[in-house]
Motif scaffolding. Structure first.
Motif, PDB file in Angstrom:
ATOM      1  N   ILE A 118       0.851  -1.194   0.000  1.00 20.79           N
ATOM      2  CA  ILE A 118       0.000   0.000   0.000  1.00 20.79           C
ATOM      3  C   ILE A 118       0.887   1.245   0.000  1.00 20.79           C
ATOM      4  O   ILE A 118       1.997   1.235   0.549  1.00 20.79           O
ATOM      5  N   ASP A 119       0.352   2.277  -0.645  1.00 16.70           N
ATOM      6  CA  ASP A 119       1.054   3.557  -0.619  1.00 16.70           C
ATOM      7  C   ASP A 119       0.743   4.238   0.708  1.00 16.70           C
ATOM      8  O   ASP A 119      -0.393   4.172   1.204  1.00 16.70           O
ATOM      9  N   VAL A 120       1.764   4.869   1.248  1.00 16.95           N
ATOM     10  CA  VAL A 120       1.662   5.381   2.622  1.00 16.95           C
ATOM     11  C   VAL A 120       2.019   6.861   2.677  1.00 16.95           C
ATOM     12  O   VAL A 120       2.986   7.301   2.049  1.00 16.95           O
ATOM     13  N   TRP A 121       1.187   7.592   3.433  1.00 13.34           N
ATOM     14  CA  TRP A 121       1.528   8.960   3.829  1.00 13.34           C
ATOM     15  C   TRP A 121       1.985   8.889   5.277  1.00 13.34           C
ATOM     16  O   TRP A 121       1.184   8.500   6.142  1.00 13.34           O
ATOM     17  N   VAL A 122       3.208   9.259   5.540  1.00 14.04           N
ATOM     18  CA  VAL A 122       3.629   9.272   6.944  1.00 14.04           C
ATOM     19  C   VAL A 122       3.274  10.643   7.516  1.00 14.04           C
ATOM     20  O   VAL A 122       3.618  11.687   6.955  1.00 14.04           O
ATOM     21  N   LYS A 123       2.542  10.600   8.626  1.00 15.84           N
ATOM     22  CA  LYS A 123       2.038  11.861   9.185  1.00 15.84           C
ATOM     23  C   LYS A 123       2.941  12.339  10.317  1.00 15.84           C
ATOM     24  O   LYS A 123       3.207  11.603  11.272  1.00 15.84           O
ATOM     25  N   ILE A 124       3.390  13.559  10.164  1.00 16.82           N
ATOM     26  CA  ILE A 124       4.301  14.137  11.151  1.00 16.82           C
ATOM     27  C   ILE A 124       3.562  15.234  11.915  1.00 16.82           C
ATOM     28  O   ILE A 124       2.845  16.040  11.329  1.00 16.82           O
ATOM     29  N   ASP A 125       3.748  15.226  13.220  1.00 16.26           N
ATOM     30  CA  ASP A 125       3.147  16.265  14.053  1.00 16.26           C
ATOM     31  C   ASP A 125       4.071  17.472  14.089  1.00 16.26           C
ATOM     32  O   ASP A 125       5.125  17.437  14.722  1.00 16.26           O
ATOM     33  N   THR A 126       3.666  18.530  13.381  1.00 11.98           N
ATOM     34  CA  THR A 126       4.508  19.740  13.372  1.00 11.98           C
ATOM     35  C   THR A 126       4.014  20.776  14.372  1.00 11.98           C
ATOM     36  O   THR A 126       4.494  21.904  14.388  1.00 11.98           O
ATOM     37  N   GLY A 127       3.013  20.392  15.194  1.00 14.38           N
ATOM     38  CA  GLY A 127       2.577  21.348  16.212  1.00 14.38           C
ATOM     39  C   GLY A 127       1.107  21.292  16.559  1.00 14.38           C
ATOM     40  O   GLY A 127       0.652  21.967  17.476  1.00 14.38           O
ATOM     41  N   MET A 128       0.335  20.479  15.847  1.00 18.45           N
ATOM     42  CA  MET A 128      -1.086  20.400  16.183  1.00 18.45           C
ATOM     43  C   MET A 128      -1.304  19.526  17.420  1.00 18.45           C
ATOM     44  O   MET A 128      -2.295  19.662  18.136  1.00 18.45           O
ATOM     45  N   ASN A 129      -0.353  18.609  17.630  1.00 20.10           N
ATOM     46  CA  ASN A 129      -0.427  17.727  18.804  1.00 20.10           C
ATOM     47  C   ASN A 129      -1.714  16.913  18.847  1.00 20.10           C
ATOM     48  O   ASN A 129      -2.352  16.781  19.887  1.00 20.10           O
ATOM     49  N   ARG A 130      -2.085  16.388  17.700  1.00 18.88           N
ATOM     50  CA  ARG A 130      -3.230  15.491  17.638  1.00 18.88           C
ATOM     51  C   ARG A 130      -2.726  14.165  17.081  1.00 18.88           C
ATOM     52  O   ARG A 130      -2.376  13.291  17.843  1.00 18.88           O
ATOM     53  N   LEU A 131      -2.591  14.029  15.790  1.00 21.78           N
ATOM     54  CA  LEU A 131      -2.039  12.795  15.219  1.00 21.78           C
ATOM     55  C   LEU A 131      -0.662  13.071  14.639  1.00 21.78           C
ATOM     56  O   LEU A 131      -0.376  14.171  14.178  1.00 21.78           O
ATOM     57  N   PHE A 133       3.706  11.496  14.076  1.00 22.51           N
ATOM     58  CA  PHE A 133       4.947  11.216  14.787  1.00 22.51           C
ATOM     59  C   PHE A 133       5.627  12.524  15.164  1.00 22.51           C
ATOM     60  O   PHE A 133       5.622  13.474  14.374  1.00 22.51           O
ATOM     61  N   PRO A 134       6.249  12.533  16.349  1.00 21.84           N
ATOM     62  CA  PRO A 134       7.017  13.730  16.697  1.00 21.84           C
ATOM     63  C   PRO A 134       8.135  13.933  15.679  1.00 21.84           C
ATOM     64  O   PRO A 134       8.658  12.955  15.131  1.00 21.84           O
ATOM     65  N   LEU A 135       8.471  15.172  15.480  1.00 21.48           N
ATOM     66  CA  LEU A 135       9.501  15.527  14.498  1.00 21.48           C
ATOM     67  C   LEU A 135      10.789  14.725  14.692  1.00 21.48           C
ATOM     68  O   LEU A 135      11.393  14.257  13.721  1.00 21.48           O
ATOM     69  N   GLU A 136      11.174  14.546  15.946  1.00 22.56           N
ATOM     70  CA  GLU A 136      12.453  13.862  16.224  1.00 22.56           C
ATOM     71  C   GLU A 136      12.428  12.407  15.768  1.00 22.56           C
ATOM     72  O   GLU A 136      13.479  11.802  15.552  1.00 22.56           O
ATOM     73  N   GLU A 137      11.212  11.837  15.671  1.00 22.30           N
ATOM     74  CA  GLU A 137      11.128  10.429  15.265  1.00 22.30           C
ATOM     75  C   GLU A 137      10.940  10.267  13.756  1.00 22.30           C
ATOM     76  O   GLU A 137      10.958   9.144  13.243  1.00 22.30           O
ATOM     77  N   ALA A 138      10.761  11.392  13.067  1.00 23.66           N
ATOM     78  CA  ALA A 138      10.374  11.325  11.657  1.00 23.66           C
ATOM     79  C   ALA A 138      11.344  10.468  10.838  1.00 23.66           C
ATOM     80  O   ALA A 138      10.929   9.555  10.113  1.00 23.66           O
ATOM     81  N   GLN A 139      12.639  10.761  10.983  1.00 27.00           N
ATOM     82  CA  GLN A 139      13.603  10.071  10.118  1.00 27.00           C
ATOM     83  C   GLN A 139      13.614   8.562  10.370  1.00 27.00           C
ATOM     84  O   GLN A 139      13.635   7.766   9.432  1.00 27.00           O
ATOM     85  N   SER A 140      13.564   8.162  11.636  1.00 26.17           N
ATOM     86  CA  SER A 140      13.635   6.716  11.909  1.00 26.17           C
ATOM     87  C   SER A 140      12.369   6.015  11.422  1.00 26.17           C
ATOM     88  O   SER A 140      12.416   4.885  10.918  1.00 26.17           O
ATOM     89  N   VAL A 141      11.206   6.686  11.540  1.00 26.33           N
ATOM     90  CA  VAL A 141       9.963   6.082  11.034  1.00 26.33           C
ATOM     91  C   VAL A 141      10.023   5.960   9.512  1.00 26.33           C
ATOM     92  O   VAL A 141       9.646   4.927   8.938  1.00 26.33           O
TER      93      VAL A 141
END
Ligand SMILES: Cc1ncc(COP(=O)(O)O)c(C=O)c1O
Length: 357
Positions: A118-131, A133-141
Motif C-alpha cells: 500500500i502507498d503510505v503517507w507518513v504523518k508528522i506532528d509539526t505542532g497540532m499535537n493530535r495525530l 509522529f514527533p519531528l524527532e522520530e520522523a527520520q527513523s519512522v
C-alpha cells in the motif's frame, strides 16, 4: 404532500469551488477531502461531481469502499489509515492509501504476511499535537517504512491547526518545521487544508487538501465565502407549515422563554434539530422566507423552528424557507449558533432527502 425538509446539492457549485481552489496554486495536485459522507452532502455524489480532482481524502476504509463500489478510480487516501490489521488486505486490494500516524500502525505493516503493497503517507506532528509522529522520530519512522515490504510509495503529510487565523505564529512554526523535513527527506509532501490553500501560500506542496472551501464555506476568519468567490453547495430548505397570530405576552415554544413583545405573526417551519438544525441557534438567527430574511424565535424543537414574521406579512403556509445555502451563507447561521459550518453540514440527518441539482 410529504414533509418538506430537503437538502439541495448543487453539483455545479462543487465543480466551481474545486476550480477556485485550483486557481490558488494551479500546478499542485488536489486531494479533495470528502470524509464524513462528503461533509454531509453524500460522498458518492460529491466524488462524482469532483471527478476533476486528483484524488480524495476520506476517514475510513468504509468510505473508501463506498467510492470504489461506485466506480471511483482516482487515488483515495484514508486520512487516519487503518484501525486494525484485518483492514490491510482491503487497503491493498482496493488501492487505498493509508496515512500512518502511530508506531502501532508501522508494527502492523512490518508484521503483515499479506502479499502486495500500500502507498503510505507518513504523518508528522509539526505542532497540532493530535495525530502524527514527533519531528524527532520522523527520520527513523521513514527509514522503517522505506524498508518495509508492504509499503509502496511513501509521502509526507502534516496538518495545520490555526491556518484560519490571518496572523499565526503557530502556523509559521508548523510551516518552518515541515519545510525543513520536506527538504531533508525529499518525499512528495502535503500540508495545506482549505485555509492553507487560501491564506498561506508557503503551505503549498505537491498535494493540497481542501475540504470546507469545496462546499462553499469560507475557511478563513475575516473573509466571506462570496469574497473568495465560493458558491454554496448545500441549500437546506423547508416550508412554513403554520402561520399564527399571537398576542403580546404569549410565550413561544419549549420553556416559554421567548415572549411576544407585541401582537404579531409567527411562522412554524418543518425543520428542527432532528433534521440537523443547530439546537443552540439563538433568537435572531436568520432564515429566508420567500427569499426575505426572517429571524428565529423560541427554542429549536426536534422537528420545527418558529420564526418572527413581523417583517414578512405576506408569508403563507407552504412558503419556501431556506435555513442556509443560496442567499443565506451557512457561515452566518453557524456564527449565530456558536458553531462552525462543518458541524452544520455534517449534522444534516438521513431523514432529509439530498437532492442533486
Ligand atoms: C488531515 C486533513 N486534511 C485536510 C482536511 C480538510 O480541512 P478543511 O476542511 O479545513 O479544508 C482535514 C479536515 O479536517 C483533515 O483532517
Amino acid at each position: 404532500m410529504s414533509r418538506p425538509a430537503r437538502a439541495f446539492i448543487n453539483t455545479a457549485a462543487l465543480k466551481h469551488n474545486l476550480n477556485q481552489a485550483r486557481q490558488f496554486h494551479p500546478n499542485r495536485k488536489i486531494m479533495a477531502v470528502i470524509k464524513a459522507n462528503g461533509y454531509g452532502h453524500g460522498i458518492v455524489a460529491v466524488a462524482s461531481a469532483l471527478s476533476d480532482a486528483d484524488g480524495f481524502g476520506v476517514a475510513s476504509l468504509e468510505e473508501a469502499m463506498a467510492l470504489r463500489d461506485a466506480g471511483v478510480a482516482l487515488p483515495i487516501t484514508a486520512l487516519e489509515g487503518f484501525f486494525e490489521a484485518s483492514e490491510l488486505p482491503y487497503f491493498i486490494d482496493h488501492k487505498v492509501q493509508a496515512v500512518i500516524h502511530s508506531a502501532w500502525q508501522v508494527d502492523i505493516l512490518e508484521q503483515s504476511g499479506e502479499k502486495g503493497q500500500i502507498d503510505v503517507w507518513v504523518k508528522i506532528d509539526t505542532g497540532m499535537n493530535r495525530l502524527g509522529f514527533p519531528l524527532e522520530e520522523a527520520q527513523s519512522v521513514i527509514d522503517r517504512l522505506r524498508n518495509c515490504d508492504r509499503v509502496g510509495q511513501l509521502a509526507l503529510m502534516s496538518h495545520l491547526a490555526c491556518a484560519d487565523e490571518a496572523d499565526s505564529d503557530s502556523t509559521r512554526s508548523q510551516v518552518e518545521k515541515f519545510r525543513q523535513l520536506a527538504s531533508e527527506t525529499g518525499l512528495p509532501a502535503s500540508l495545506a487544508n482549505s485555509a492553507g490553500v487560501v491564506a498561506w501560500p508557503e503551505t503549498a506542496y505537491d498535494w493540497q487538501r481542501p475540504g470546507i472551501m469545496l462546499y462553499g464555506s469560507s475557511p478563513v476568519a475575516g473573509k466571506s465565502a462570496s469574497e473568495l468567490n465560493l458558491k454554496p453547495v448545500m441549500t437546506a430548505t423547508s416550508a412554513l407549515i403554520a402561520v399564527r397570530q399571537q398576542r403580546k405576552g404569549d410565550a413561544v415554544g419549549y420553556g416559554g422563554d421567548w415572549v411576544c413583545p407585541e401582537d404579531m405573526t409567527i411562522g412554524v417551519v418543518a425543520f428542527g434539530y432532528g433534521d440537523g438544525y443547530p439546537r443552540h441557534a439563538g433568537p435572531g438567527t436568520p432564515v429566508l422566507v420567500n427569499g426575505k430574511v426572517a429571524t428565529l424565535i423560541g427554542r429549536v424543537s426536534m422537528d420545527m423552528i418558529t420564526v418572527d414574521l413581523r417583517t414578512n406579512q405576506d408569508a403563507r403556509v407552504g412558503d419556501r424557507v431556506v435555513l442556509w445555502g443560496d442567499g443565506l451563507p451557512i457561515d452566518d447561521v453557524a456564527r449565530h449558533a456558536d458553531t462552525i459550518s462543518y458541524e452544520l453540514l455534517c449534522h444534516v440527518t438521513s431523514r432529509v432527502p439530498r437532492i442533486e441539482v
